[in-house]
Design an enzyme around this catalytic site. Structure first.
Site, short mmCIF file in Angstrom:
data_model
loop_
_atom_site.label_atom_id
_atom_site.label_comp_id
_atom_site.label_asym_id
_atom_site.label_seq_id
_atom_site.Cartn_x
_atom_site.Cartn_y
_atom_site.Cartn_z
N LYS A 180 0.68 -1.31 -0.17
CA LYS A 180 -0.07 -0.41 0.37
C LYS A 180 1.06 1.10 -0.19
O LYS A 180 0.92 1.61 0.89
CB LYS A 180 -0.73 0.12 1.58
CG LYS A 180 -2.06 0.76 1.00
CD LYS A 180 -2.71 1.64 1.86
CE LYS A 180 -2.28 3.32 3.02
NZ LYS A 180 -1.61 4.00 1.28
N GLU A 255 9.93 1.89 10.12
CA GLU A 255 11.07 2.89 10.02
C GLU A 255 11.07 4.03 10.30
O GLU A 255 9.74 4.63 9.50
CB GLU A 255 11.94 1.82 8.41
CG GLU A 255 12.47 1.17 8.21
CD GLU A 255 13.57 1.32 9.13
OE1 GLU A 255 14.00 1.91 9.25
OE2 GLU A 255 14.06 -0.76 9.22
N CYS A 289 13.55 11.19 6.47
CA CYS A 289 13.70 10.76 7.10
C CYS A 289 14.99 10.77 8.12
O CYS A 289 15.39 10.71 9.30
CB CYS A 289 13.17 9.80 7.82
SG CYS A 289 14.21 7.80 6.62
N GLU A 392 9.71 16.52 14.46
CA GLU A 392 9.94 15.92 13.36
C GLU A 392 9.37 17.04 12.41
O GLU A 392 8.20 17.04 12.34
CB GLU A 392 10.35 14.76 12.92
CG GLU A 392 10.75 14.60 11.38
CD GLU A 392 9.82 12.69 11.54
OE1 GLU A 392 9.05 12.27 11.51
OE2 GLU A 392 10.95 12.42 10.58
O1 TXE Z 1 2.39 9.47 7.56
P1 TXE Z 1 2.13 8.29 7.68
P2 TXE Z 1 2.28 11.11 7.12
C1 TXE Z 1 6.56 11.51 9.70
C2 TXE Z 1 6.33 13.06 8.80
C3 TXE Z 1 5.27 13.18 8.69
C4 TXE Z 1 4.54 12.85 9.54
C5 TXE Z 1 3.65 12.30 9.12
O2 TXE Z 1 7.00 13.74 10.34
O3 TXE Z 1 5.15 15.02 9.04
O4 TXE Z 1 5.34 11.36 9.35
O5 TXE Z 1 3.01 12.45 7.94
C6 TXE Z 1 0.19 5.08 5.90
N1 TXE Z 1 -2.31 1.78 9.13
N2 TXE Z 1 6.83 10.74 8.02
O6 TXE Z 1 0.84 11.08 8.65
O7 TXE Z 1 0.34 8.57 7.90
C7 TXE Z 1 -0.40 5.92 4.98
O8 TXE Z 1 -1.21 6.17 3.75
C8 TXE Z 1 -1.72 1.89 8.16
C9 TXE Z 1 8.35 10.03 8.59
O9 TXE Z 1 1.62 11.61 5.45
O10 TXE Z 1 2.79 7.62 9.01
C10 TXE Z 1 0.67 5.82 3.99
O11 TXE Z 1 0.64 4.82 3.19
N3 TXE Z 1 -1.30 2.22 7.53
C11 TXE Z 1 9.01 8.94 7.59
C12 TXE Z 1 2.00 5.40 5.27
O12 TXE Z 1 0.82 5.21 6.30
C13 TXE Z 1 -1.30 3.58 7.45
C14 TXE Z 1 8.16 9.33 6.41
C15 TXE Z 1 3.23 6.65 5.71
O13 TXE Z 1 2.19 7.59 6.58
C16 TXE Z 1 -1.93 3.94 8.89
C17 TXE Z 1 6.14 10.00 5.61
C18 TXE Z 1 -2.64 3.31 9.52
N4 TXE Z 1 -3.79 3.50 10.91
C19 TXE Z 1 6.42 10.88 7.43
N5 TXE Z 1 -2.50 5.64 8.76
C20 TXE Z 1 9.64 8.07 6.42
N6 TXE Z 1 10.29 7.50 8.11
O14 TXE Z 1 10.82 8.98 6.20
C21 TXE Z 1 -1.72 5.79 7.46
N7 TXE Z 1 -1.04 4.81 6.87
#
Ligand code: TXE
Length: 488
Positions: A180, A255, A289, A392
């Site tokens: 996904k 991660e 990240c 972050e």
């Molecule tokens: O990421 P999400 P978001 C950090 C960064 C950012 C914050 C939130 O600080 O501002 O996270 O970002 C899926 N069950 N990073 O909200 O929600 C979602 O659809 C299962 C760091 O955009 O973590 C997407 O495919 N899956 C990071 C994925 O999770 C779920 C990179 C990541 O989205 C879900 C991105 C759920 N309940 C953001 N909810 C890095 N480590 O590189 C969402 N998703």
């Protein structure tokens, strides 16, 4: 040039061997962040789509797991070769979808996604298992078997790069996958599905479903037939996934975020520390990240470093992501733009001095007049304890703070909930080894940043996650060891 997905108004779920509409028959907009306008539609998937995809993957597992490694390897190589053929189109899709400079997508994201397939396609041909002779009593050896259906959930910052980092080792090891991608940047994953089908990956081996994370995610992570979850994303989301998966005893690799220190000692090569520090702070608009978002500089070099760093930050070429000269593109979404802007206000409230940037960029061009661009921003005068230095931000925002000696450098570097990566700048070999050992981070770079050897374990400490991916660690994550003890 026009690519397939630019002309497509809707993408579809890839389930079994078919491209199908979501069960809900509902779609969400996919917005180009450089223009602020929707340019395609993404399935608004739900639990029914998850059930269909998991069933297809489950059906495909017996044959795929019994397929010789050489054949699995051949198919993964074929995917990589097909991606290479389409590298320019894929880079363009990634740039439009995420707002990242097309030059960066072409030089980093897509080549790395291809490398992920090639790396694991060859790694699986070279795995070995040790045999332990227990005196003259017995022979012990370990078989590693694929798990079954596994889930890969990836974020929007490095869309294809991170998705393939999960898919490639899982498939190489003989699992079938339900992946996904982020609903914010789904297009390159759709292209990957098209490529997988075209090269003849058997039906159901790879399924790629789209939808909003909170809606579709829990049904995937909680599905009884999903044996393992590899997730990259925010720490809050990772925590919620762990809460669902842990009681069901699923394997988990998380991660998560980072707030990475970039520690500059006075004996460093300052030219290099400034040049690489700028890349580490602002690459992909700070949305990696591994970005070095907290720069710590030894007191005696502080003024010179700050002056040179700010001089470099203001010359970064901010522009239309589709312009090959652009170094700073758009922020991925309106929501994320607002989040970063709120941190800029917070930094001022917390007493920070903004030395450059600090707000939305001036109009880029006519095409991008409604897009979401933020200037590279450098902030000083903030204590390490403040929220700006603890949370972050994930944008083009960096803080710089002085330290007096090695002990204070280590203390400040470790003073956040995160522990993903760190960079050290020093010409002292002894200090490099000493400080690297004292910093709480999954990866420490010395006099460089973001070099990645795919064989080393990758992951974070503390709130940056659990589990390690890369090389043998990834193949081990996606397999279950079984010890066999034979009496001699
Ligand atoms: O990421 P999400 P978001 C950090 C960064 C950012 C914050 C939130 O600080 O501002 O996270 O970002 C899926 N069950 N990073 O909200 O929600 C979602 O659809 C299962 C760091 O955009 O973590 C997407 O495919 N899956 C990071 C994925 O999770 C779920 C990179 C990541 O989205 C879900 C991105 C759920 N309940 C953001 N909810 C890095 N480590 O590189 C969402 N998703």
């Amino acid at each position: 040039m026009t690519t397939r997905t630019e002309t497509a108004t809707r993408i579809l779920q890839y389930i079994g061997d078919d491209f199908v509409p979501p069960s809900s028959n509902a779609y969400i907009d996919d917005v180009d962040p450089a223009t602020g306008h929707a340019y395609a539609q993404v399935p608004d998937g739900d639990a029914n789509d998850v059930d269909r995809a998991v069933a297809a993957a489950k059906k495909a597992f017996p044959a795929w797991s019994a397929t010789p490694a050489a054949e699995r390897s051949r198919l993964l190589m074929a995917i990589a070769d097909a991606m290479e053929q389409e590298i320019d189109a894929l880079a363009r899709i990634e740039s439009i979808d995420s707002g990242k400079p097309i030059a960066l997508a072409r030089a980093m994201d897509i080549p790395r996604a291809i490398a992920n397939f090639r790396f694991f396609a060859t790694a699986i041909l070279h795995t070995k298992s040790e045999l332990h002779a227990t005196d003259t009593e017995a022979l012990n050896y370990t078989l590693r078997r694929p798990l079954g259906v596994v889930a890969g959930i990836s974020p929007w910052n490095l869309p294809l790069y991170l998705l393939t980092w999960k898919i490639a080792p899982a498939l190489a090891a003989g699992n079938t996958v339900v992946a996904k991608p982020s609903e914010i940047t789904p297009m390159s994953a759709f292209e990957l599905a098209r490529i997988a089908k075209a090269v003849g990956l058997p039906a159901g081996v790879l399924n790629i479903i789209h939808g909003r994370g909170p809606q579709i995610g829990p049904s995937l992570t909680g599905h009884p037939d999903v044996k393992a979850i590899s997730f990259t994303g925010g720490t809050a989301t990772g925590t919620s996934i762990a809460a669902i998966a842990a009681p069901k005893l699923k394997k988990l690799s998380l991660e998560l975020g980072g707030k990475n220190p970039n520690v500059v000692f006075a004996d460093a090569d300052l030219d290099d520390a400034v040049k690489t520090g700028l890349r580490a702070a602002f690459r992909n608009q700070g949305q990696i990240c591994l970005c070095g978002s907290r720069i710590l500089v030894e007191q005696s070099a502080y003024d010179e470093f700050v002056e040179r760093f700010v001089a470099g930050a203001v010359t970064l070429r901010q522009g239309d992501p589709l312009d090959t000269a652009t170094e700073q593109g758009a922020i991925v979404s309106k929501q994320h733009f607002d989040k970063i802007m709120s941190y800029l206000s917070l930094a001022k409230e917390e007493g920070g001095t903004i030395l450059c940037g600090g707000g939305a960029a001036p109009k880029i061009n006519e095409r991008c007049k409604d897009g979401w661009f933020i200037q590279p921003t450098v902030i000083v005068d903030l204590p390490m304890s403040c929220r700006t230095n603890q949370e972050e931000i994930f944008g083009p925002v960096v803080t710089i703070a002085p330290f007096k000696d090695e002990d204070e450098a280590v203390q400040l570097a470790n003073d956040t909930p995160y522990g993903l990566s760190a960079t050290l700048w020093t010409q002292s070999l002894n200090r490099a080894h000493r400080v690297a050992d004292r910093i709480d981070a999954g990866t420490v770079w010395v006099n460089c940043w973001m070099f990645r050897d795919l064989r080393v374990p990758f992951g974070g400490m503390k709130a940056s996650g659990v589990g390690r991916e890369g090389g043998d660690d990834a193949l081990h994550f996606f397999t279950e060891p079984k010890n066999v003890c034979v009496k001699t």
